[in-house]
Write an enzyme that holds these catalytic residues in place. Structure first.
Site, PDB file in Angstrom:
ATOM      1  N   LYS A   1       0.747   4.845   6.698  1.00 28.19           N
ATOM      2  CA  LYS A   1       0.230   5.662   5.602  1.00 28.19           C
ATOM      3  C   LYS A   1       0.945   7.024   5.629  1.00 28.19           C
ATOM      4  CE  LYS A   1      -3.096   2.917   4.069  1.00 28.19           C
ATOM      5  NZ  LYS A   1      -2.391   1.703   4.471  1.00 28.19           N
TER       6      LYS A   1
ATOM      7  N   SER B   1       0.805  -1.223   0.000  1.00 30.08           N
ATOM      8  CA  SER B   1       0.000   0.000   0.000  1.00 30.08           C
ATOM      9  C   SER B   1       0.840   1.276   0.000  1.00 30.08           C
ATOM     10  CB  SER B   1      -0.942   0.016   1.209  1.00 30.08           C
ATOM     11  OG  SER B   1      -0.204   0.108   2.418  1.00 30.08           O
TER      12      SER B   1
END
Length: 313
Positions: A161, A86
């Site tokens: 993230k 990701s």
């Protein structure tokens, strides 16, 4: 004349038996001189004493190493293994990332562009993990090593993230040129995975105070804030859930480098006036699978300073 008044060598007293060697001419007759065999025996006795001392000190060395690992993991730096793509191409699957846990203790907050590790705010991760049964002996031992940070944890619920917006920011995608914007200013994103647009789904959200809006660099496979706008917090992450800032890729050595803030985000001005707005919903398919991070093995090489010992006399 001749030898008058001098003691002859043959007249000197012979060494008594058991004095440990042979006296030499000119040596103090009151101090016995040790022979080679006696010196070897003394050296062997000293070596045995050193071995016994090391065996006694070994448990203390292990205890100190575990305490150092626990302090590092809790207050300073923690290592995480990246299980998914990701954050590609910035961070790849299998990378070991070092996370700074010290500066948040002094009031430091995540800034736009930072790569952060955070706890699952709720509903971001799958809950189907099966805990292994290691028995009554191995199980507690593994739990102890996990507690100090030397083994991966079975119940870690952490994600990684990039911070796109902080409290008060309005994050929107996409403008007529297909760019993401923060507070009305378009953002260039050179860190995106090749072939990925800033977002394939339009959205607009104002980040509440005390929270952050996060997105993965591989936007097509990242189940980030965009996919959880219907959750409490409208997809944002509370600052209290932030574990720390990822600042370095430490392994593999071929990818060893520092994780810097992109200037396109760090150069943005102050946040806009906070407005209580409802985010625009997005209609799109199922949420991609987002596995949790794995707490990596924290490599520690304890520096053991041994006491200096005098050689046996």
């Amino acid at each position: 004349m001749g030898t008058r008044g001098r003691a002859r060598v043959t007249d000197r007293p012979a060494p008594e038996p058991g004095e440990g060697g042979v006296s030499h001419v000119g040596a103090d007759p009151g101090v016995p001189v040790r022979g080679r065999a006696e010196r070897r025996r003394s050296a062997r006795r000293a070596a045995r004493r050193r071995k016994r001392s090391l065996l006694r000190e070994f448990p203390l060395i292990i205890l100190v190493a575990l305490l150092v690992a626990l302090v590092l993991k809790t207050f300073l730096v923690q290592v995480f293994v990246i299980p998914s793509g990701s954050m590609e191409q910035t961070i790849q699957v299998g990378d070991r990332v070092l996370v700074d846990k010290l500066t948040p203790w002094f009031g430091s907050e995540p800034q736009r562009g930072d790569v952060v590790v955070f706890k699952d705010p709720g509903g971001w991760l799958e809950n189907g993990h099966q805990r292994s049964d290691d028995g009554p002996v191995l199980g507690p031992a593994k739990q102890a090593l996990t507690f100090v940070g030397l083994l991966p944890s079975d119940n870690e619920q952490d994600l990684i993230k990039r911070v796109i917006g902080v409290g008060g920011d309005t994050v929107e995608c996409c403008d007529p040129q297909g760019r993401l914007s923060v507070n009305g200013r378009p953002v260039e994103e050179p860190y995106l995975a090749p072939g990925n647009p800033p977002s394939r789904q339009p959205f607009k959200v104002t980040v509440p105070k005390g929270r952050i809006w996060v997105m993965g660099d591989h936007r097509d496979v990242s189940a980030d804030s965009r996919f959880h706008m219907g959750n409490p917090g409208q997809g944002t992450v509370p600052l209290s859930d932030v574990v720390g800032r990822a600042f370095l890729i430490g392994w593999p050595l071929g990818r060893f480098h520092q994780l810097d803030e992109p200037s396109s985000l760090s150069s943005l001005g102050a946040t806009s006036q906070l407005r209580r707005t409802v985010p625009e919903s997005m209609g799109f398919g199922p949420v991609p699978l987002e596995p949790p991070l794995v707490m990596g093995v924290l490599g520690i090489l304890p520096l053991v300073v041994r006491r200096s010992r005098r050689p046996p006399k």
